[in-house]
Design a protein around this motif. Structure first.
Motif, mmCIF file in Angstrom:
data_model
loop_
_atom_site.group_PDB
_atom_site.id
_atom_site.type_symbol
_atom_site.label_atom_id
_atom_site.label_comp_id
_atom_site.label_asym_id
_atom_site.label_seq_id
_atom_site.Cartn_x
_atom_site.Cartn_y
_atom_site.Cartn_z
ATOM 1 N N LEU A 121 -38.785 -14.334 32.625
ATOM 2 C CA LEU A 121 -38.624 -14.649 31.213
ATOM 3 C C LEU A 121 -39.872 -15.346 30.714
ATOM 4 C CD1 LEU A 121 -36.754 -14.841 28.669
ATOM 5 C CD2 LEU A 121 -35.946 -17.032 29.585
ATOM 6 N N ALA A 122 -40.296 -15.027 29.497
ATOM 7 C CA ALA A 122 -41.479 -15.666 28.925
ATOM 8 C C ALA A 122 -41.280 -15.804 27.418
ATOM 9 C CB ALA A 122 -42.730 -14.840 29.206
ATOM 10 N N GLY A 123 -42.072 -16.708 26.826
ATOM 11 C CA GLY A 123 -42.002 -16.922 25.374
ATOM 12 C C GLY A 123 -40.788 -17.718 24.980
ATOM 13 N N LEU A 124 -40.119 -17.329 23.913
ATOM 14 C CA LEU A 124 -38.910 -18.003 23.452
ATOM 15 C C LEU A 124 -37.829 -17.941 24.521
ATOM 16 C CD1 LEU A 124 -38.512 -16.800 19.738
ATOM 17 C CD2 LEU A 124 -39.179 -19.061 20.502
ATOM 18 N N LYS A 125 -37.003 -18.967 24.501
ATOM 19 C CA LYS A 125 -35.875 -19.007 25.437
ATOM 20 C C LYS A 125 -34.608 -19.281 24.639
ATOM 21 C CE LYS A 125 -38.903 -20.511 29.123
ATOM 22 N NZ LYS A 125 -40.098 -20.284 28.256
ATOM 23 N N PRO A 126 -34.085 -18.267 23.934
ATOM 24 C CA PRO A 126 -32.874 -18.467 23.120
ATOM 25 C C PRO A 126 -31.689 -18.867 23.992
ATOM 26 C CG PRO A 126 -33.973 -16.376 22.599
ATOM 27 C CD PRO A 126 -34.594 -16.891 23.849
ATOM 28 N N ILE A 127 -30.898 -19.799 23.478
ATOM 29 C CA ILE A 127 -29.734 -20.293 24.206
ATOM 30 C C ILE A 127 -28.515 -19.466 23.795
ATOM 31 C CG2 ILE A 127 -28.240 -22.287 24.612
ATOM 32 C CD1 ILE A 127 -30.617 -24.072 23.944
ATOM 33 N N GLY A 128 -27.839 -18.953 24.796
ATOM 34 C CA GLY A 128 -26.623 -18.201 24.523
ATOM 35 C C GLY A 128 -26.869 -16.860 23.885
ATOM 36 N N GLN A 142 -27.804 -11.925 18.847
ATOM 37 C CA GLN A 142 -27.561 -13.195 18.167
ATOM 38 C C GLN A 142 -27.291 -14.274 19.212
ATOM 39 O OE1 GLN A 142 -24.689 -12.791 15.073
ATOM 40 N NE2 GLN A 142 -24.728 -14.941 14.485
ATOM 41 N N ASP A 143 -27.908 -15.460 19.031
ATOM 42 C CA ASP A 143 -27.693 -16.548 19.979
ATOM 43 C C ASP A 143 -26.568 -17.440 19.472
ATOM 44 O OD1 ASP A 143 -28.737 -18.052 17.938
ATOM 45 O OD2 ASP A 143 -30.608 -18.556 18.956
ATOM 46 N N GLU A 144 -26.358 -18.537 20.196
ATOM 47 C CA GLU A 144 -25.234 -19.412 19.838
ATOM 48 C C GLU A 144 -25.467 -20.180 18.542
ATOM 49 O OE1 GLU A 144 -26.415 -23.363 22.449
ATOM 50 O OE2 GLU A 144 -24.873 -22.003 23.198
ATOM 51 N N ASP A 145 -26.687 -20.238 18.066
ATOM 52 C CA ASP A 145 -26.984 -20.875 16.768
ATOM 53 C C ASP A 145 -26.949 -19.864 15.620
ATOM 54 O OD1 ASP A 145 -27.348 -23.375 17.936
ATOM 55 O OD2 ASP A 145 -29.452 -22.942 18.398
ATOM 56 N N ASN A 146 -26.444 -18.683 15.906
ATOM 57 C CA ASN A 146 -26.325 -17.606 14.916
ATOM 58 C C ASN A 146 -27.675 -17.149 14.378
ATOM 59 O OD1 ASN A 146 -23.469 -17.542 15.033
ATOM 60 N ND2 ASN A 146 -23.335 -19.247 13.587
ATOM 61 N N ILE A 147 -28.688 -17.312 15.195
ATOM 62 C CA ILE A 147 -30.006 -16.797 14.834
ATOM 63 C C ILE A 147 -30.113 -15.378 15.363
ATOM 64 C CG2 ILE A 147 -32.493 -17.067 15.126
ATOM 65 C CD1 ILE A 147 -32.055 -20.056 15.412
ATOM 66 N N VAL A 169 -38.668 -6.906 24.798
ATOM 67 C CA VAL A 169 -39.420 -7.810 23.930
ATOM 68 C C VAL A 169 -38.596 -8.014 22.661
ATOM 69 C CG1 VAL A 169 -41.569 -8.219 22.671
ATOM 70 C CG2 VAL A 169 -41.601 -6.950 24.838
ATOM 71 N N GLY A 170 -38.352 -9.253 22.329
ATOM 72 C CA GLY A 170 -37.558 -9.567 21.143
ATOM 73 C C GLY A 170 -38.261 -10.555 20.242
ATOM 74 N N SER A 171 -37.964 -10.486 18.960
ATOM 75 C CA SER A 171 -38.558 -11.403 17.975
ATOM 76 C C SER A 171 -37.451 -12.067 17.183
ATOM 77 C CB SER A 171 -39.499 -10.659 17.036
ATOM 78 O OG SER A 171 -38.794 -9.700 16.284
ATOM 79 N N SER A 172 -37.675 -13.295 16.808
ATOM 80 C CA SER A 172 -36.706 -14.041 16.014
ATOM 81 C C SER A 172 -36.770 -13.584 14.555
ATOM 82 C CB SER A 172 -36.997 -15.540 16.101
ATOM 83 O OG SER A 172 -36.188 -16.252 15.188
ATOM 84 N N LEU A 173 -35.596 -13.387 13.969
ATOM 85 C CA LEU A 173 -35.492 -12.999 12.554
ATOM 86 C C LEU A 173 -35.087 -14.176 11.666
ATOM 87 C CD1 LEU A 173 -33.619 -9.576 12.931
ATOM 88 C CD2 LEU A 173 -36.084 -9.985 12.759
ATOM 89 N N LYS A 174 -35.287 -15.388 12.183
ATOM 90 C CA LYS A 174 -34.839 -16.569 11.445
ATOM 91 C C LYS A 174 -35.530 -16.670 10.088
ATOM 92 C CE LYS A 174 -34.584 -21.610 11.801
ATOM 93 N NZ LYS A 174 -34.845 -22.790 12.668
ATOM 94 N N HIS A 175 -36.874 -16.600 10.084
ATOM 95 C CA HIS A 175 -37.602 -16.750 8.817
ATOM 96 C C HIS A 175 -37.343 -15.567 7.893
ATOM 97 C CE1 HIS A 175 -39.633 -20.231 10.388
ATOM 98 N NE2 HIS A 175 -40.102 -19.550 11.436
ATOM 99 N N SER A 176 -37.255 -14.389 8.458
ATOM 100 C CA SER A 176 -36.973 -13.211 7.631
ATOM 101 C C SER A 176 -35.591 -13.303 6.994
ATOM 102 C CB SER A 176 -37.083 -11.947 8.476
ATOM 103 O OG SER A 176 -36.747 -10.805 7.717
#
Length: 446
Positions: A121-128, A142-147, A169-176
């Motif tokens: 695993l590398a980069g972000l480490k989403p929980i759940g 989707q992680d446990e924070d609904n991100i 490879v995954g990217s966070s869509l939080k800002h989007s």
């Protein structure tokens, strides 16, 4: 229902329909804008994610020999690399293709074996983070924070070796998602405000659109009332004459003749009024005049002067013509209608000019227009009445008009004929000094 209430309700209906239609259009446009923005964000994110995953795949796949075994040489391509189940360590080596800088804060990399067990695993480490399938190329997680996260899965397989595993490879869509939520809030909050403005604008536009309709409605009501009054007057006079005769026990020949003459005058007045109304109706419904029909204005002016010479002589009025054109002056149009136009103007001038007065019928050419002018030395017209004299059944002096036998339609007919011939009538008048009516008619090009 009275007139004001009728038009007010109609105005409300128009404004409501306008606001409703615009509300539907704005709602659909808002959904379209939101979908366009969402699609643009998703496309850009997928393209960037695919590019990063493709570069990683091209760099590490040649190094993978044994399935499930990750060579140490591949760790330089991953930021904050950690092996599972070993604790994560921070890589201090600089990546040759610098993918680590692109992953910081926004991306995660996962390496899975053929049984979909996590290897590294590398980069972000989403929980759940939700479990994902390696057989699906594109996924939303989707992680446990609904991100939400967007993930791409690419198989890793050296051409000379069996399937090694999978690269995710995954990217966070939080800002989007936050940006899209702001756009959605603005669109949904702005829609009621837009509908309020549309409603106000619709009310105002409906009022402006109905103003000429209201004026036409009032003119139609006035015209109907005036026409009914004009038709009732000769009928009532004829009825009164008949009733008075029926009450008499016997009539002499002279009384019978006088009664018939009275009835004949009322009949002629009624017939003339009906003919004028029918002519106005035909003019209102008539289309464009035929351009190949021509009329010589010199002949028309001469005929009118000759026909009305006896009437002017009986009233001790001087009727003269002033033709200032040497060559025949032709205009396109209906000769009978143009004759009626000029005839009405001249006979009005004679009727409202006192004894020893003068009426002049002039004809000239100005540029590409024929100009017919009727001048008199009559009673004139007060300035505030000059704009209304062309209205149907309008009379400046009702008593005097009754004496002359007019119905108030002569100038209305003249103006309607001029407009049908693409012309116009203007008036200049001063009380006690006379009036001047000028007719402008276009001359066809040779």
């Amino acid at each position: 229902m009275n007139e004001r209430m009728l038009f007010r309700q109609t105005r409300w209906r128009l404004a409501t329909w306008y606001a409703g239609v615009m509300g539907i259009i704005l709602t659909l446009s808002g959904f379209g804008v939101y979908e366009a923005i969402d699609h643009a964000h998703r496309t850009a994110a997928d393209r960037e994610l695919q590019g990063i995953a493709g570069r990683l795949h091209d760099n590490i796949e040649p190094m993978l020999k044994q399935p499930g075994e990750l060579p140490t040489s591949t760790q330089r391509f991953f930021p904050e690399f950690c092996m599972s189940p070993a604790p994560c360590i921070t890589s201090t080596r600089a990546a040759d293709h610098a993918p680590g800088e692109m992953f910081q804060g926004n991306y995660y990399i996962r390496l899975l074996d053929t049984s979909q067990e996590l290897i590294a695993l590398a980069g972000l480490k989403p929980i759940g983070l939700e479990s994902s399938s390696s057989t699906t190329a594109w996924q939303y997680l989707q992680d446990e924070d609904n991100i939400r996260y967007r993930q791409i899965t690419i198989p890793l397989q050296n051409p000379d070796a069996p399937l090694w595993g999978y690269l995710q490879v995954g990217s966070s869509l939080k800002h989007s998602d936050q940006y899209l939520s702001s756009v959605k809030l603005i669109l949904f909050a702005g829609l009621p405000l837009a509908l309020v403005f549309v409603g106000v604008a619709g009310w105002w536009l409906a009022g402006r659109a109905m103003r000429p309709i209201h004026q036409s409605y009032q003119q139609m009501q006035q015209f109907t009332a005036d026409a009914a009054h004009e038709l009732r007057t000769p009928i009532a006079a004829a009825q009164a004459t008949v009733e008075s005769v029926l009450d008499m026990p016997q009539l002499s020949a002279a009384e019978v003749r006088e009664t018939l003459q009275t009835l004949d005058r009322q009949h002629q007045r009624l017939s003339q009024l009906i003919q004028d109304l029918l002519l106005l109706t035909r003019l209102d419904r008539q289309g464009q005049l035929k351009q190949n029909v021509s009329c010589c204005l010199q002949d028309l002016v001469s005929d009118i002067a000759e026909e009305l010479a006896a009437l002017a002589l009986n009233k001790k009025i001087q009727l003269q013509t002033d033709v200032q054109v040497d060559q025949p002056l032709w205009v396109s149009g209906d000769e009978a209608q143009l004759y009626r136009l000029v005839f009405n103007l001249v006979i009005n001038a004679i009727q409202y000019t006192p004894e020893a007065g003068k009426v002049t019928l002039a004809l000239c050419q100005q540029d590409q227009q024929a100009v017919i002018q009727v001048q008199d030395t009559g009673v004139g017209i007060v300035p505030e009445y000059q704009a209304k004299i062309f209205d149907r059944f309008y009379r400046v002096d009702c008593d005097r008009n009754r004496q002359t036998g007019g119905s108030g339609l002569g100038l209305a007919i003249a103006q309607a004929i001029a407009q049908k011939h693409q012309g116009r009538i203007t008036v200049q008048s001063q009380p006690s000094k006379g009036s001047s009516f000028t007719v402008h008619l276009p001359i066809p090009f040779p």
